[in-house]
Design a protein around this motif. Sequence first.
Motif, PDB file in Angstrom:
ATOM      1  N   GLY A  95       0.775  -1.231   0.000  1.00 19.79           N
ATOM      2  CA  GLY A  95       0.000   0.000   0.000  1.00 19.79           C
ATOM      3  C   GLY A  95       0.807   1.281   0.000  1.00 19.79           C
ATOM      4  N   LEU A  96       2.121   1.178  -0.012  1.00 15.77           N
ATOM      5  CA  LEU A  96       2.947   2.384   0.058  1.00 15.77           C
ATOM      6  C   LEU A  96       2.838   3.233  -1.201  1.00 15.77           C
ATOM      7  CD1 LEU A  96       4.847   4.169   1.607  1.00 15.77           C
ATOM      8  CD2 LEU A  96       6.737   2.652   0.942  1.00 15.77           C
ATOM      9  N   GLY A  97       2.772   2.610  -2.373  1.00 10.86           N
ATOM     10  CA  GLY A  97       2.608   3.372  -3.610  1.00 10.86           C
ATOM     11  C   GLY A  97       1.316   4.179  -3.595  1.00 10.86           C
ATOM     12  N   GLY A  98       0.238   3.569  -3.132  1.00 12.80           N
ATOM     13  CA  GLY A  98      -1.037   4.268  -3.012  1.00 12.80           C
ATOM     14  C   GLY A  98      -0.980   5.406  -2.019  1.00 12.80           C
ATOM     15  N   ARG A  99      -0.280   5.198  -0.907  1.00 15.63           N
ATOM     16  CA  ARG A  99      -0.122   6.270   0.090  1.00 15.63           C
ATOM     17  C   ARG A  99       0.667   7.439  -0.486  1.00 15.63           C
ATOM     18  NH1 ARG A  99       2.631   4.275   5.309  1.00 15.63           N
ATOM     19  NH2 ARG A  99       2.511   6.504   5.748  1.00 15.63           N
ATOM     20  N   LEU A 100       1.755   7.140  -1.198  1.00 14.52           N
ATOM     21  CA  LEU A 100       2.550   8.211  -1.810  1.00 14.52           C
ATOM     22  C   LEU A 100       1.723   8.989  -2.830  1.00 14.52           C
ATOM     23  CD1 LEU A 100       5.959   6.387  -2.261  1.00 14.52           C
ATOM     24  CD2 LEU A 100       5.677   8.638  -1.186  1.00 14.52           C
ATOM     25  N   LEU A 131      -2.893  -0.391 -10.210  1.00 11.64           N
ATOM     26  CA  LEU A 131      -2.857   0.562  -9.100  1.00 11.64           C
ATOM     27  C   LEU A 131      -3.554   1.855  -9.485  1.00 11.64           C
ATOM     28  CD1 LEU A 131      -1.819   1.622  -6.328  1.00 11.64           C
ATOM     29  CD2 LEU A 131       0.261   2.337  -7.536  1.00 11.64           C
ATOM     30  N   TYR A 132      -3.207   2.406 -10.636  1.00  6.64           N
ATOM     31  CA  TYR A 132      -3.770   3.693 -11.036  1.00  6.64           C
ATOM     32  C   TYR A 132      -5.279   3.594 -11.248  1.00  6.64           C
ATOM     33  CZ  TYR A 132       1.175   4.743 -11.786  1.00  6.64           C
ATOM     34  OH  TYR A 132       2.526   4.914 -11.625  1.00  6.64           O
ATOM     35  N   ARG A 133      -5.739   2.531 -11.858  1.00  3.85           N
ATOM     36  CA  ARG A 133      -7.187   2.355 -12.056  1.00  3.85           C
ATOM     37  C   ARG A 133      -7.899   2.219 -10.714  1.00  3.85           C
ATOM     38  NH1 ARG A 133      -5.828  -1.393 -16.877  1.00  3.85           N
ATOM     39  NH2 ARG A 133      -6.219  -0.031 -18.647  1.00  3.85           N
ATOM     40  N   ARG A 134      -7.307   1.458  -9.801  1.00  6.56           N
ATOM     41  CA  ARG A 134      -7.917   1.270  -8.479  1.00  6.56           C
ATOM     42  C   ARG A 134      -8.037   2.603  -7.739  1.00  6.56           C
ATOM     43  NH1 ARG A 134      -4.395  -2.095  -6.247  1.00  6.56           N
ATOM     44  NH2 ARG A 134      -3.527  -0.640  -4.768  1.00  6.56           N
ATOM     45  N   LEU A 135      -7.113   3.520  -8.020  1.00  6.44           N
ATOM     46  CA  LEU A 135      -7.122   4.818  -7.345  1.00  6.44           C
ATOM     47  C   LEU A 135      -7.898   5.886  -8.116  1.00  6.44           C
ATOM     48  CD1 LEU A 135      -3.473   4.800  -5.989  1.00  6.44           C
ATOM     49  CD2 LEU A 135      -5.592   4.289  -4.758  1.00  6.44           C
ATOM     50  N   GLY A 136      -8.662   5.448  -9.122  1.00  7.04           N
ATOM     51  CA  GLY A 136      -9.571   6.368  -9.800  1.00  7.04           C
ATOM     52  C   GLY A 136      -9.085   6.964 -11.099  1.00  7.04           C
ATOM     53  N   THR A 153      -1.452   7.284 -20.956  1.00  8.32           N
ATOM     54  CA  THR A 153      -1.693   8.449 -20.108  1.00  8.32           C
ATOM     55  C   THR A 153      -3.011   8.236 -19.388  1.00  8.32           C
ATOM     56  OG1 THR A 153      -0.525   9.890 -21.652  1.00  8.32           O
ATOM     57  CG2 THR A 153      -1.997  10.955 -20.075  1.00  8.32           C
ATOM     58  N   LEU A 154      -2.996   8.458 -18.073  1.00 10.91           N
ATOM     59  CA  LEU A 154      -4.192   8.296 -17.254  1.00 10.91           C
ATOM     60  C   LEU A 154      -4.442   9.599 -16.510  1.00 10.91           C
ATOM     61  CD1 LEU A 154      -2.257   5.472 -16.797  1.00 10.91           C
ATOM     62  CD2 LEU A 154      -4.524   4.719 -16.115  1.00 10.91           C
ATOM     63  N   GLU A 155      -5.723   9.896 -16.275  1.00 11.09           N
ATOM     64  CA  GLU A 155      -6.082  11.127 -15.564  1.00 11.09           C
ATOM     65  C   GLU A 155      -7.228  10.880 -14.598  1.00 11.09           C
ATOM     66  OE1 GLU A 155      -7.131  14.245 -18.296  1.00 11.09           O
ATOM     67  OE2 GLU A 155      -5.063  14.484 -18.989  1.00 11.09           O
ATOM     68  N   LYS A 156      -7.343  11.794 -13.648  1.00 10.87           N
ATOM     69  CA  LYS A 156      -8.532  11.861 -12.803  1.00 10.87           C
ATOM     70  C   LYS A 156      -8.677  13.293 -12.315  1.00 10.87           C
ATOM     71  CE  LYS A 156      -7.157  10.612  -8.067  1.00 10.87           C
ATOM     72  NZ  LYS A 156      -7.323   9.608  -7.023  1.00 10.87           N
ATOM     73  N   GLU A 157      -9.905  13.655 -12.027  1.00  9.90           N
ATOM     74  CA  GLU A 157     -10.181  15.004 -11.534  1.00  9.90           C
ATOM     75  C   GLU A 157      -9.838  15.091 -10.041  1.00  9.90           C
ATOM     76  OE1 GLU A 157     -11.240  17.670 -13.477  1.00  9.90           O
ATOM     77  OE2 GLU A 157     -10.810  16.217 -15.056  1.00  9.90           O
TER      78      GLU A 157
END
Length: 165
Positions: A95-100, A131-136, A153-157
């Motif tokens: 979970g460290l990547g998600g926390r960062l 990871l990126y998809r899980r985080l929105g 390239t991935l984005e989120k608001e």
Amino acid sequence: MGMSVTIDKATAQDAEHILKLQYLCYQSEAELYGDYSIDPLTETLAELRAEMADTCVLVARLGSEVVGSVRGRVDADGTACIGRLIVHPRMQRHGLGGRLLAEIERRLAAERDAARYRLFTGHRSEGNLRLYRRLGYAPVATEEISRHMSLVTLEKEAIPAVAGA
């Protein structure tokens, strides 16, 4: 492990540790694409130090050891470009990547008025994409870099901060 991991703003003294960790972490990406000339493996200490002057750079520490890092800057249109998310191989999948990523998003929104977040990864980097998809994050573009590599390239608001929160 006994110690908890803390996340703080990187200091000038962290630059060499970040660069060494970056070199270690990007070996698997280079192997995956058969290209050891990727930017994270060729970046110099001077280049990293120059980037640290105008970029938000965070480090994760286990005691005094740098075990993770991430960078971000905000463009004039409010887009936060996040990159070089790294976690020491022995610390991955905890979970460290998600926390960062969550902490750099929070800081870029609060301190630099980020309206959206953008990052990219290689098309074969399934762990990163998960990871990126899980985080929105959602894919918005794919660019072919070479016959063997495309960048997704991935984005989120950004979620606006609530007053008084």
